[in-house]
Enzyme design. Structure first.
Site, PDB file in Angstrom:
ATOM      1  N   TYR A  99       0.801  -1.221   0.000  1.00 48.92           N
ATOM      2  CA  TYR A  99       0.000   0.000   0.000  1.00 48.92           C
ATOM      3  C   TYR A  99       0.839   1.279   0.000  1.00 48.92           C
ATOM      4  CZ  TYR A  99      -4.695  -1.986   0.168  1.00 48.92           C
ATOM      5  OH  TYR A  99      -5.872  -2.598  -0.147  1.00 48.92           O
ATOM      6  N   GLU A 106       1.395   6.910  -6.802  1.00 49.91           N
ATOM      7  CA  GLU A 106       0.247   7.742  -7.182  1.00 49.91           C
ATOM      8  C   GLU A 106       0.538   9.221  -6.940  1.00 49.91           C
ATOM      9  OE1 GLU A 106      -3.666   6.361  -5.760  1.00 49.91           O
ATOM     10  OE2 GLU A 106      -2.664   4.456  -5.352  1.00 49.91           O
TER      11      GLU A 106
END
Length: 172
Positions: A99, A106
């Site tokens: 994650y 991102e």
């Protein structure tokens, strides 16, 4: 790019599955994840060619894929009532590295996109009804995103404690 866009958009089914109780994830967390990823793929990566060759895009997509390659079999075996402990352990441990890797990718891609968003006045027609531009919106997303992500991340740690605590008693 087309397949990634198609599959990420179709992942709205995961939100619906949580909403109607097919999976135990609920509605809000899958919605947050789906909307963040879909915005990233369709509005940023799909529209700004200059970010498509970034190694961070590849790293992000690999992180997403590894996460899904663990999560979906876990869901399937759990629904069948036959999930092996090692898969449960991997599901509730792998995210610790996967994650944050996806998040960093991102954020870096969105940050790299900012000058192109501003230069092209991207989505100007849609944002003309708001007192801010898409460029301003994207800055706000960059500032808020880590906090929303942290909420999801900490929730996974709670789930990890709950699921692995139960599994350790049964298998340990």
């Amino acid at each position: 790019g087309f397949l990634i866009s198609l599959f990420q958009t179709a992942a709205i089914l995961e939100v619906l599955h949580g909403a109607i109780g097919i999976v135990p994830s609920g509605f809000l967390s899958p919605l947050m994840q789906w909307s963040g990823r879909t915005h990233f793929i369709l509005a940023i990566v799909g529209q700004i060619k200059e970010v498509q060759d970034s190694p961070w895009l590849s790293i992000t997509l690999v992180a997403w894929c590894i996460g899904e390659m663990i999560r979906y079999p876990h869901y399937a075996f759990t629904c069948l009532g036959r999930c092996p402990y090692w898969l449960t352990y991997l599901r509730y441990t792998g995210f610790i590295v996967i994650y944050p890797t996806g998040l960093v990718g991102e954020l870096l891609i969105m940050y790299k996109a900012l000058p192109y968003v501003k230069e092209r006045n991207l989505y100007a027609n849609f944002f003309s009804v708001f007192p801010f531009s898409y460029y301003d919106f994207l800055w706000a997303v960059l500032l808020v995103y880590p906090f929303l992500w942290l909420k999801l991340y900490l929730q996974l740690f709670k789930q990890r404690k709950s699921k692995l605590g139960k599994s350790k008693k049964l298998h340990g």
